[in-house]
Scaffold this active site. Structure first.
Site, PDB file in Angstrom:
ATOM      1  CD  GLU A  46      -1.278  -2.566   2.096  1.00 46.19           C
ATOM      2  OE1 GLU A  46      -2.190  -2.852   2.962  1.00 46.19           O
ATOM      3  OE2 GLU A  46      -0.191  -2.530   2.056  1.00 46.19           O
ATOM      4  CB  THR A 190      19.971 -37.418   6.772  1.00 43.64           C
ATOM      5  OG1 THR A 190      18.808 -38.023   7.014  1.00 43.64           O
ATOM      6  CG2 THR A 190      20.082 -36.988   5.400  1.00 43.64           C
ATOM      7  NE  ARG A 201      22.938 -29.902  -6.605  1.00 40.52           N
ATOM      8  CZ  ARG A 201      22.675 -30.578  -5.367  1.00 40.52           C
ATOM      9  NH1 ARG A 201      22.585 -29.983  -4.167  1.00 40.52           N
ATOM     10  NH2 ARG A 201      22.233 -32.008  -5.641  1.00 40.52           N
TER      11      ARG A 201
END
Length: 338
Positions: A46, A190, A201
């Site tokens: 705005e 992991t 990527r």
């Protein structure tokens, strides 16, 4: 309003603030200014639109904005007050601001004698802003849990190998989803098993312009040569197994879109805690068998306790499928197109 939605797309898809667009019309319905929000610390849509008008140029005008004008002072002042001071006679918006601190702009405008109309193209804007709206309403990030598995629900072969279950097209879509997230979360398991870079990527392996901040959860040490240390953003280590504590910290850091890409233990912890807003499940047309399942214990002991999902979309990516789903009880609150 559709022009305002198009303008909102110019803003950054990640970060604390929502993407908002604004169009200002004169008394004859002609467009006299347009604006959008460019990110934290910059003018809201705005104010951006008002800044393109001469002093007094918005007197008697109508402001059309995708989100209810804010009513609080943060990095910038309240848009409700800016519209009142500019002499705007009418404000039309699509979706109410669910933020605890920022809402109330419509009421403030009405109090000042400004005509206010809400709900215009609300469904379209809710679809566009679904993740941000959820985060603002819940006071925590919008959380997507992703996994890639065989049709029989295995994320790796019995010996632990998992590269690659899905094909190139599916893997590229994962990179796009990473780029649309503020943070990417994995467990130490992991990192130790796969040594992921956790970057977003392109097809040629190049880094995309927008990168999620890497977050590693757990207490085990990570080798100094791990790929995650070469990420464009410094890695954040969360030495906890409490996902609720983790989520609070991520929200406090300003993350609003979190992509959980860890293994079964971390994914299951988010599911069990009821902290998943969206599932991104990549299915490859192959069978692996064995113990390496996508989820472990999610605190479902009987069929009556099953966690039902609502499927938003099924997309074929090469030979693979991407299934986007949300918890069935809040499916209507999720975005459909992003």
């Amino acid at each position: 309003m559709r022009t305002a939605i198009e303008l909102a797309h110019n803003g950054p898809a990640t970060g604390v603030n929502p993407r908002v667009g604004c169009v200002i019309l004169d008394e004859h319905g002609e467009v006299i200014a347009e604006g959008w929000h460019r990110g934290v610390g910059t003018a809201h849509a705005e104010v951006d639109a008002l800044s393109k008008l001469p002093e007094g140029g918005a007197s008697g005008a109508t402001a059309v904005v995708t989100l209810e004008p804010c009513n609080h002072t943060g990095h910038t002042g309240p848009c409700s007050e800016a519209l009142i001071e500019a002499g705007v006679a009418r404000v039309v918006y699509a979706v109410s601001d669910p933020g605890h601190a920022s809402s109330g702009g419509a009421a403030r405008l009405r109090e000042a004698g400004v005509e206010v109309v809400g709900g215009v193209l609300a469904d379209e804007v809710e679809a566009f802003l679904g993740d941000w709206l959820t985060a603002a309403a819940l006071g925590r990030p919008y959380i997507t849990v992703k996994w890639a598995s065989s049709l029989d629900g295995r994320t790796a072969a019995a010996d632990g190998t998992s590269k690659w279950i899905t094909g190139a097209a599916a893997r590229q879509r994962v990179h796009e989803q990473r780029a649309a997230s503020d943070a990417i979360v994995v467990g130490t398991g992991t990192v130790l098993a796969d040594d992921p870079s956790l970057t977003a990527r392109g097809d040629a392996g190049e880094l995309l312009a927008t990168q999620p901040t890497p977050v590693v959860v757990g207490v085990r040490a990570i080798p100094r040569e791990a790929a995650v240390f070469h990420h464009p953003h410094p890695v954040i280590f969360e030495g906890t197994h409490d996902v609720a504590e983790l989520v609070r910290d991520l929200h406090g850091r300003g993350f609003r879109r979190v992509y959980v890409e860890g293994g079964p233990t971390l994914a299951s912890a988010f599911v069990a805690a009821g902290l998943v807003d969206e599932y991104a499940i990549y299915l490859a047309p192959t069978l692996l068998g064995g113990p390496r399942v996508a989820l472990t214990d999610i605190e479902v002991t009987s069929i009556d306790e099953q966690r039902k999902l609502q499927v938003l979309s099924i997309e074929q990516l090469g030979a693979d499928l991407l299934i986007r789903a949300v918890p069935a009880h809040n499916g209507s609150a999720q975005k459909e197109g992003n």
